[in-house]
Design a protein around this motif. Structure first.
Motif, mmCIF file in Angstrom:
data_model
loop_
_atom_site.group_PDB
_atom_site.id
_atom_site.type_symbol
_atom_site.label_atom_id
_atom_site.label_comp_id
_atom_site.label_asym_id
_atom_site.label_seq_id
_atom_site.Cartn_x
_atom_site.Cartn_y
_atom_site.Cartn_z
ATOM 1 N N THR A 176 8.545 0.473 -2.245
ATOM 2 C CA THR A 176 8.105 -0.324 -2.369
ATOM 3 C C THR A 176 9.826 -0.455 -3.766
ATOM 4 N N PRO A 177 9.659 0.275 -5.481
ATOM 5 C CA PRO A 177 10.795 -0.313 -5.798
ATOM 6 C C PRO A 177 12.632 -0.507 -5.184
ATOM 7 N N VAL A 178 12.517 0.294 -3.846
ATOM 8 C CA VAL A 178 14.346 0.718 -3.134
ATOM 9 C C VAL A 178 14.122 -0.851 -2.541
ATOM 10 N N SER A 179 12.606 -1.492 -1.789
ATOM 11 C CA SER A 179 12.820 -3.087 -1.385
ATOM 12 C C SER A 179 12.744 -4.169 -1.869
ATOM 13 N N THR A 180 12.355 -3.570 -3.516
ATOM 14 C CA THR A 180 12.702 -5.050 -4.408
ATOM 15 C C THR A 180 13.619 -4.784 -5.184
ATOM 16 N N LEU A 181 13.980 -3.800 -5.347
ATOM 17 C CA LEU A 181 15.185 -3.998 -5.784
ATOM 18 C C LEU A 181 16.692 -4.676 -5.062
ATOM 19 N N LEU A 182 16.813 -4.048 -3.621
ATOM 20 C CA LEU A 182 17.350 -4.535 -2.610
ATOM 21 C C LEU A 182 17.350 -6.217 -2.967
ATOM 22 N N ALA A 210 12.703 -2.891 8.267
ATOM 23 C CA ALA A 210 12.597 -1.705 7.738
ATOM 24 C C ALA A 210 11.035 -1.469 7.679
ATOM 25 N N ASN A 211 9.882 -1.322 6.824
ATOM 26 C CA ASN A 211 8.447 -1.376 6.608
ATOM 27 C C ASN A 211 8.126 -0.791 7.864
ATOM 28 N N PHE A 212 8.574 -1.483 8.898
ATOM 29 C CA PHE A 212 7.231 -1.113 9.715
ATOM 30 C C PHE A 212 8.164 -0.067 10.452
ATOM 31 N N VAL A 213 9.392 0.273 11.067
ATOM 32 C CA VAL A 213 9.995 1.499 10.880
ATOM 33 C C VAL A 213 9.623 2.707 10.892
ATOM 34 N N LEU A 214 10.266 2.418 9.494
ATOM 35 C CA LEU A 214 9.399 3.695 8.782
ATOM 36 C C LEU A 214 8.528 4.022 7.940
#
Length: 149
Positions: free
Chosen positions: A86-92, A114-118
């Motif tokens: 969440t913080p990585v995807s939100t900040l990115l 990215a969320n789906f695969v990971l």
């Protein structure tokens, strides 16, 4: 095709379909907040992500991974994934959409992929490890089939 390979392909398809339904929830909430509330990227993205995660986890636990075990433990493990994601995807996402001017829907779609695969890999290898196909849905399915080995 082996029986195990077929089960894994079916599991992945179920995961993909439930994830798609979660994606619809995520993009719908994101769109409503983005278009009508006029909030910045992260303020639209976070509530949309949380709602989609709860939906996706609940359905995938029961029907894709068919996992028994402690719901609280499994949800805690899922929470740990999102504690990083969440913080990585939100900040990115905020950086790409707000600072670089990328289209916020493109950024959200990239985050969703990215969320789906990971998440599939993390769920399979960590959250539901050793508990896949152990719930009542799996037991009913297995009771109706005959193993011919």
């Amino acid at each position: 095709m082996s029986s195990e390979k077929g089960k894994e392909i079916l599991r992945f398809i179920k995961f993909a379909l439930f994830s798609a339904s979660a994606g619809i929830i995520e993009i719908a909430v994101f769109t409503l907040l983005n278009e009508f509330a006029g909030w910045g990227y992260w303020a639209c993205y976070l509530p949309a992500l949380v709602l989609s995660v709860v939906w996706n986890f609940t359905l995938n636990r029961r029907y894709a991974f068919r996992a028994e075990g402690s719901y609280a433990r499994q949800m805690l493990l899922a929470f740990l994934f999102y504690l990083v994601f969440t913080p990585v995807s939100t900040l990115l996402g905020d950086w790409l959409a707000e600072d670089l001017g990328w289209n916020e829907y493109l950024v959200t779609a990239l985050n969703m992929i990215a969320n789906f695969v990971l998440e599939f890999l993390y769920d399979k290898l960590v959250v539901f490890r050793g508990m896949i196909d152990t719930n009542t849905v799996a037991q009913k399915k297995n009771a109706g089939s005959v193993d011919v080995k």
